[in-house]
Design a protein around this motif. Structure first.
Motif, PDB file in Angstrom:
ATOM      1  N   LEU A 189       0.810  -1.212   0.000  1.00 21.75           N
ATOM      2  CA  LEU A 189       0.000   0.000   0.000  1.00 21.75           C
ATOM      3  C   LEU A 189       0.844   1.262   0.000  1.00 21.75           C
ATOM      4  CD1 LEU A 189      -2.643  -1.132   2.655  1.00 21.75           C
ATOM      5  CD2 LEU A 189      -2.976  -0.976   0.180  1.00 21.75           C
ATOM      6  N   ARG A 192       0.489   6.381   3.231  1.00 21.62           N
ATOM      7  CA  ARG A 192      -0.669   6.833   4.008  1.00 21.62           C
ATOM      8  C   ARG A 192      -1.531   5.659   4.440  1.00 21.62           C
ATOM      9  NH1 ARG A 192      -5.995   8.277   2.491  1.00 21.62           N
ATOM     10  NH2 ARG A 192      -6.966   9.858   3.851  1.00 21.62           N
ATOM     11  N   GLU A 193      -1.842   4.753   3.525  1.00 21.98           N
ATOM     12  CA  GLU A 193      -2.683   3.602   3.849  1.00 21.98           C
ATOM     13  C   GLU A 193      -1.947   2.604   4.733  1.00 21.98           C
ATOM     14  OE1 GLU A 193      -5.907   3.424   3.301  1.00 21.98           O
ATOM     15  OE2 GLU A 193      -5.679   5.455   2.488  1.00 21.98           O
ATOM     16  N   ARG A 196      -2.168   3.717   8.230  1.00 26.89           N
ATOM     17  CA  ARG A 196      -3.487   3.467   8.809  1.00 26.89           C
ATOM     18  C   ARG A 196      -3.602   2.034   9.339  1.00 26.89           C
ATOM     19  NH1 ARG A 196      -8.393   6.699   5.876  1.00 26.89           N
ATOM     20  NH2 ARG A 196      -7.587   8.804   6.306  1.00 26.89           N
ATOM     21  N   ASP A 254      -1.621  12.201   8.283  1.00 26.86           N
ATOM     22  CA  ASP A 254      -1.309  11.134   7.332  1.00 26.86           C
ATOM     23  C   ASP A 254      -0.096  10.318   7.749  1.00 26.86           C
ATOM     24  OD1 ASP A 254      -3.447  11.730   5.750  1.00 26.86           O
ATOM     25  OD2 ASP A 254      -2.300  12.820   4.223  1.00 26.86           O
ATOM     26  N   TYR A 287     -11.850   3.461   9.314  1.00 28.84           N
ATOM     27  CA  TYR A 287     -10.714   4.105   9.975  1.00 28.84           C
ATOM     28  C   TYR A 287     -11.168   5.272  10.846  1.00 28.84           C
ATOM     29  CZ  TYR A 287      -6.131   6.225  10.667  1.00 28.84           C
ATOM     30  OH  TYR A 287      -4.988   6.762  11.238  1.00 28.84           O
TER      31      TYR A 287
END
Length: 290
Positions: A189, A192-193, A196, A254, A287
Motif C-alpha cells: 500500500l 498513508r494507507e 493506517r 497522514d 478508519y
C-alpha cells in the motif's frame, strides 16, 4: 500496582552492561531521527522503522559501550518487568486455552542498556521498547521508564506495566497471524494507507494490554487505586497527535502510525473494562470510527 509475592518470569535475559553493536545514526537529518523516535516512543516495531528510514539512518557510526552500573531503582524496575511478564504469561496461557487458540508460546524479554542487537536489527535506547517478531522477543532499556516521567509526565508502576503488556500484545498478534498479515498488506500500500494499518495494529495492542490488566487483576488483585488513571495518562501522552505537537508544534495526520491520544485511551479502557480479547477488532471498523 500490587506485585508483592508474585513470581518472576524465566524468560528474561538481562543484557544490561553488555555492549551492543555499533548503530549508525544519520548525520544532518534530524527530522528523520526525530520521526523514528516518535514512531518508537509509544512502543513501535524497530523492524518497521528500519524498513521505513533505515537507509537514511545508517551513514554515521556512533559507538555505545557497556559502562553501566544499575542503581536501586533500576533493580526494582527489572524485578517489576519480570513479574509483569510472568503475569502476561499466566493471563495469555489461560486465554489461549479458553479461546481454543492452541498453546500460548511465551515471548522472551531482553533488558538492555544503551544498545542491543535483536533479530530485527541493531537498536539503541533511543528507540524505546519494541517487539521483534523475528525472535519473538520484547526489548526494553529500563531507562525508558524513567524518561517517561521526565519527558512526557507519565509514571507509575501500572503505566510501566502497560508499556510491557502493549509489546506482549504485539506478540499475541504475531501468534494469531494478525501481525504478519498486516505487514503483508502494508508492503503493498501507499505510505498513508500503510500508516493506517499500523494504527489499527497499535490500537489493538493497546486493547490487548487492557485485557491483560483486567485478567491479571482477576487472578492476582493487582490493580490499586490510581493505577488505571496512571495507565490512561500514559496512553494519552503517547498518541501521535500529542507527540507530533511536542516535537514539531503541529499534527501530521497522514503520518500517524500509532493513533491519536483519545483513540489509544479508548481502546485501552475498553480492554480493561471488558477483559475479552474477542471485542478488540480494530480492523473491521472504518478508519474514522476507530
Amino acid at each position: 500496582m500490587r506485585l508483592d509475592g508474585r513470581r518472576t518470569s524465566n524468560n528474561v535475559s538481562d543484557r544490561r552492561g553488555i555492549s551492543g553493536k555499533t548503530l549508525g545514526v544519520g548525520g544532518g537529518i534530524v527530522g528523520v531521527v526525530v520521526a523514528a523516535v516518535i514512531t518508537l516512543l509509544s512502543g513501535g516495531n524497530i523492524g518497521d522503522v528500519l524498513t521505513q528510514v533505515g537507509p537514511q539512518l545508517f551513514n554515521q557510526n556512533v559507538s555505545y559501550t557497556g559502562n553501566y552500573t544499575p542503581d536501586a531503582e533500576d533493580e526494582r524496575l527489572a524485578d517489576l518487568a519480570s513479574k509483569v511478564l510472568a503475569g502476561t504469561e499466566d493471563v495469555w496461557t489461560e486465554e489461549f486455552r479458553r479461546q481454543g487458540w492452541g498453546e500460548y508460546e511465551c515471548p522472551k524479554l531482553v533488558l538492555f542498556s544503551g544498545a542491543v542487537q535483536s533479530g530485527c536489527g541493531n537498536a539503541t535506547s533511543q528507540t524505546g521498547p519494541f517487539y521483534c517478531s523475528a525472535d519473538q522477543t520484547v526489548y526494553i532499556d529500563l531507562q525508558f521508564f524513567k524518561d517517561m516521567q521526565k519527558d512526557i509526565g507519565a509514571s507509575g508502576d501500572f503505566a510501566y506495566a502497560y508499556v510491557i503488556a502493549h509489546e506482549v500484545g504485539h506478540h499475541v498478534q504475531y501468534l494469531l497471524g494478525t501481525l504478519d498479515e498486516a505487514h503483508r498488506q502494508m508492503s503493498r500500500l501507499s505510505e498513508r494507507e500503510s500508516n493506517r494499518i499500523s494504527v489499527r495494529l497499535e490500537l489493538q495492542a493497546d486493547y490487548y494490554a487492557g485485557v491483560w490488566a483486567h485478567r491479571d487483576n482477576e487472578m492476582f488483585q493487582s490493580i490499586e487505586p490510581g493505577d488505571v488513571e496512571n495507565a490512561i495518562n500514559a496512553a494519552s501522552k503517547i498518541g501521535d497527535d500529542y507527540l507530533q505537537r511536542k516535537a514539531y508544534g503541529r499534527e501530521m495526520p497522514d503520518s500517524f502510525n500509532h493513533g491519536r491520544s483519545e483513540q489509544r485511551v479508548r481502546w485501552l479502557k475498553k480492554g480493561i473494562t471488558t477483559g475479552d480479547p474477542l471485542q478488540g477488532d480494530t480492523f473491521t471498523p472504518s478508519y474514522n470510527a476507530l
